[in-house]
Design a protein around this motif. Structure first.
Motif, mmCIF file in Angstrom:
data_model
loop_
_atom_site.group_PDB
_atom_site.id
_atom_site.type_symbol
_atom_site.label_atom_id
_atom_site.label_comp_id
_atom_site.label_asym_id
_atom_site.label_seq_id
_atom_site.Cartn_x
_atom_site.Cartn_y
_atom_site.Cartn_z
ATOM 1 N N LEU A 552 0.632 -1.196 0.129
ATOM 2 C CA LEU A 552 0.078 -0.016 -0.102
ATOM 3 C C LEU A 552 0.914 1.289 -0.099
ATOM 4 N N HIS A 558 -1.247 5.042 -2.849
ATOM 5 C CA HIS A 558 -1.421 4.158 -1.736
ATOM 6 C C HIS A 558 -2.647 3.041 -1.689
ATOM 7 N N THR A 559 -2.967 2.987 -3.026
ATOM 8 C CA THR A 559 -4.446 2.231 -3.036
ATOM 9 C C THR A 559 -4.410 0.981 -4.066
ATOM 10 N N LEU A 611 -11.629 -1.730 -3.138
ATOM 11 C CA LEU A 611 -10.269 -1.103 -3.074
ATOM 12 C C LEU A 611 -9.855 -0.937 -1.488
ATOM 13 N N SER A 613 -6.883 0.793 0.791
ATOM 14 C CA SER A 613 -6.298 2.061 1.206
ATOM 15 C C SER A 613 -5.579 2.571 2.160
#
Length: 671
Positions: A552, A558-559, A611, A613
């Motif tokens: 991440l 950061h996803t 997703l 994150s």
């Protein structure tokens, strides 16, 4: 005699009869049987075989007895139908259930023809045992046993005790532990001066009755008495005593002793050629080694497979189920939840087919524990069923375990119902002295026990449990020192002091400070700070937990898509197992970053819309982001020909680049 036979063969029968009489008067009964048979006096041979059969059977001299039976005619079996009974017992000992049932039916017919009610009772009793133990037909087994009991008066106390003991086993199989306990005590009282009968009854139903009730200390006490009797009587069932001791000591957390008894049982079983006891010993040995980290996962899995194959060859359903359950525990501890659940479904089907309610409860508890990470709804249904069965069967241990896993399920979902389940779990643990359970399930237990400290649920009991769990418990307790409530901080401080850790309770933080920001360093060894506290390496547990955070940190924005994360974490696994591994890893990562969860919610990680994150408002600094920002800032200054400022930005970036990215994971291609 041989000399006379050579000279006068027509006197063969007379001479063999004379020899048979001689050896019988001398107490050499086996030689006497040989001569009776040689003389054609099979009726006399049969009478003597009946007299010797008990001792030879107890000595497991099955080949000798079978050889003699094969020399007899239908006339002898009609006159002595107990011969059929012993032949059936030999077949049963050899796990030839269908042949045994056939011989028992013949014995019952023969005894009925002779009006031998005691013999008929014994034949019906043995038939019932197979129907109950092998076929799971508890209703028919109970009918036969009660019929058998009606033929035996009070003067035949040994036979009556055996029938009561078998009836107790039947009730135990059906999960009627209260009825089984009454019958067991009645049988044991009738065996007051009969050591052989006492040994049989202590072994089964005695030790299994207490085991099924979760009273492992009482089971061990009964088995130590059985061990004394088996040694005094030089009884071959000492191997069974050792195996039963091993499994009960395992549940008491005395893993070294359990392993020692398993080793003794294995040596004896192999010496006696007893395949079932060998498989039982292999299972017990693997159980002990797993809990003491005495063998690799591959070696333990192979031991269980060896035991399972033996039991499958013998078609011993109960121990097939038991072995599958312990394999489930092993694979669950190794993080292979999907495999554990698959084995659990198979084992539960087997238990349901045979009407083995207690075993079905045992399987369901472990199946539910595995399903927590696969399907929360299925786990809840399985554990609810397990809890109901455990209560109906009177099994305090499985009742407590059901509450524990329900608490774990609700806790992982941030559901406040975990406190109710935890409270009941700890109440039973206190009442029954089940401390050892929590040490065996340490990973799942620590967050729950810390929640118990926070909410003051049996805190005095929980604190010593956490003290025995070492550094991992310390790391989970320390965040409570920052709790908003003073009494929680004080309980945490007292618990840490009992663990030999001195930490001052800190004043409560403001709401804005309740989730300290993360600082993430990816250059060099990957390191994480929560506020001003560096998360120690031991807190991460499995490597995949730290690796998911690393992915991440390095991913754009950061996803990651959930599918990409699943692929990165478990590329070679089956889809079902890979998905389960992702959820388990995400849960463990949240636990590392947020030891107070579920109270603090999910402050650092989000899973939404497929997703996963980082929650960037709770992240102070990521060094690779800062490095990239400064490089871009330097380039911007270069384009504007501000060379001094550009040099400063680039120098700052160089200072951040202390080493390559994630040097603690050099062989991860994605990184």
């Amino acid at each position: 005699m041989l000399h006379q036979l050579a000279r006068a063969p027509e006197r063969r029968e007379t001479l063999h009869r004379r020899a048979a009489h001689y050896f019988q008067t001398q107490g050499d009964f086996e030689t006497a049987i040989f001569h009776w048979n040689e003389a054609g006096a099979r009726r006399d041979a049969a009478r003597l075989i009946v007299a010797l059969a008990d001792d030879l059977f107890d000595a497991r001299r099955f080949e000798t007895l079978t050889f003699w039976f094969e020399q007899l005619s239908a006339h002898e079996f009609a006159e002595f139908p107990t011969l059929w009974l012993y032949w059936g017992k030999i077949c049963e000992a050899r796990h030839e259930a269908e042949s045994a049932l056939d011989y028992y039916e013949r014995a019952a017919e023969g005894c009925t023809a002779l009006g031998d009610l005691i013999g008929l009772s014994a034949a019906l009793n043995h038939q019932a045992h197979i129907l109950d133990w092998r076929n799971g037909d508890h209703v028919e087994a109970e009918r036969l046993q009660r019929q058998a009991l009606s033929y035996v008066g009070a003067e035949h106390h040994r036979q009556r005790a055996a029938l009561l003991a078998n009836l107790a086993r039947n009730q135990l199989s059906a999960g009627n532990t209260a009825a089984a306990q009454t019958l067991y005590r009645e049988a044991l009282a009738l065996y007051e001066n009969d050591r052989q009968g006492e040994l049989t009854t202590l072994l089964n139903p005695g030790s299994w009755l207490y085991h099924s009730m979760g009273d492992f200390l009482q089971a061990v006490a009964a088995l130590h008495r059985a061990e004394q009797l088996a040694n005094e009587l030089n009884d071959a069932r000492l191997v069974e005593v050792y195996n039963n001791l091993a499994v009960n000591l395992y549940y008491l957390g005395r893993y070294q002793q359990a392993g020692d008894y398993a080793d003794k049982a294995l040596a004896l079983a192999r010496a006696q050629g007893d395949a079932h006891q060998e498989a039982f010993a292999l299972m017990n040995r693997a159980n002990a080694l797993e809990m003491t980290c005495g063998a690799s996962y591959a070696d333990l899995h192979q031991q269980y497979m060896n035991a399972l194959r033996i039991e499958q060859r013998l078609d011993n359903r109960r121990f097939i189920i038991a072995t599958l359950v312990f394999m489930m525990i092993l694979t669950r501890h190794n993080g292979e939840m999907a495999e554990a659940a698959t084995r659990g479904q198979y084992a539960r089907n087997l238990a349901n087919e045979r009407g083995l309610r207690w075993l079905c409860c045992f399987v369901s508890v472990q199946l539910g524990a595995a399903q927590i990470w696969l399907d929360a709804d299925a786990a809840r249904a399985t554990l609810d069923d397990a809890l109901q069965l455990a209560r109906e069967c009177g099994d305090m241990y499985q009742t407590m375990a059901s509450h524990f896993w329900l608490a774990s399920l609700y806790h992982s979902a941030n559901d406040a119902r975990h406190l109710e389940q935890l409270r009941e779990c700890l109440r039973l643990a206190v009442a029954q002295n089940y401390d050892y359970f929590f040490r065996g399930e340490m990973q799942a237990a620590i967050p729950l026990l810390v929640a118990a400290i926070e909410h003051d649920i049996w805190s005095a009991y929980v604190t010593p449990l956490l003290a025995k769990m070492g550094a991992r418990a310390v790391d989970s307790l320390e965040p409570l020192l920052d709790h908003a409530r003073a009494e929680v901080r004080q309980r945490a401080q007292r618990a840490l002091e009992q663990m030999g850790v001195t930490r001052a309770a800190r004043p409560p933080r403001s709401r804005a400070q309740t989730s300290p920001a993360l600082t993430l360093r990816a250059f060099g060894n990957f390191t994480v700070w929560r506020g001003d506290e560096c998360i120690q390496e031991r807190a991460w547990g499995r490597r995949k937990c730290k690796r998911l955070l690393k992915y991440l940190v390095l991913a754009p924005h950061h996803t990651l898509s959930k599918d990409a994360a699943v692929e990165l974490l478990s590329a070679d696994a089956e889809p079902h197992a890979a998905n389960a591994n992702f959820y388990r890893t995400l849960y463990n990562l949240r636990r590392v970053l947020e030891p107070l969860a579920p109270e603090s919610g999910s402050n650092y990680l989000a899973l939404q819309g497929g997703l996963v994150s980082l929650v960037m408002e709770n992240v102070a600094v990521i060094d690779v982001d800062e490095f990239t920002r400064r490089i871009e800032a330097g380039r911007a200054q270069m384009r504007q020909r501000n060379f001094v400022q550009a040099r400063q930005e680039f120098s700052s970036a160089v200072e951040l680049y202390v080493d390559d990215v994630a040097t603690d994971d050099l062989f991860d291609d994605w990184v």
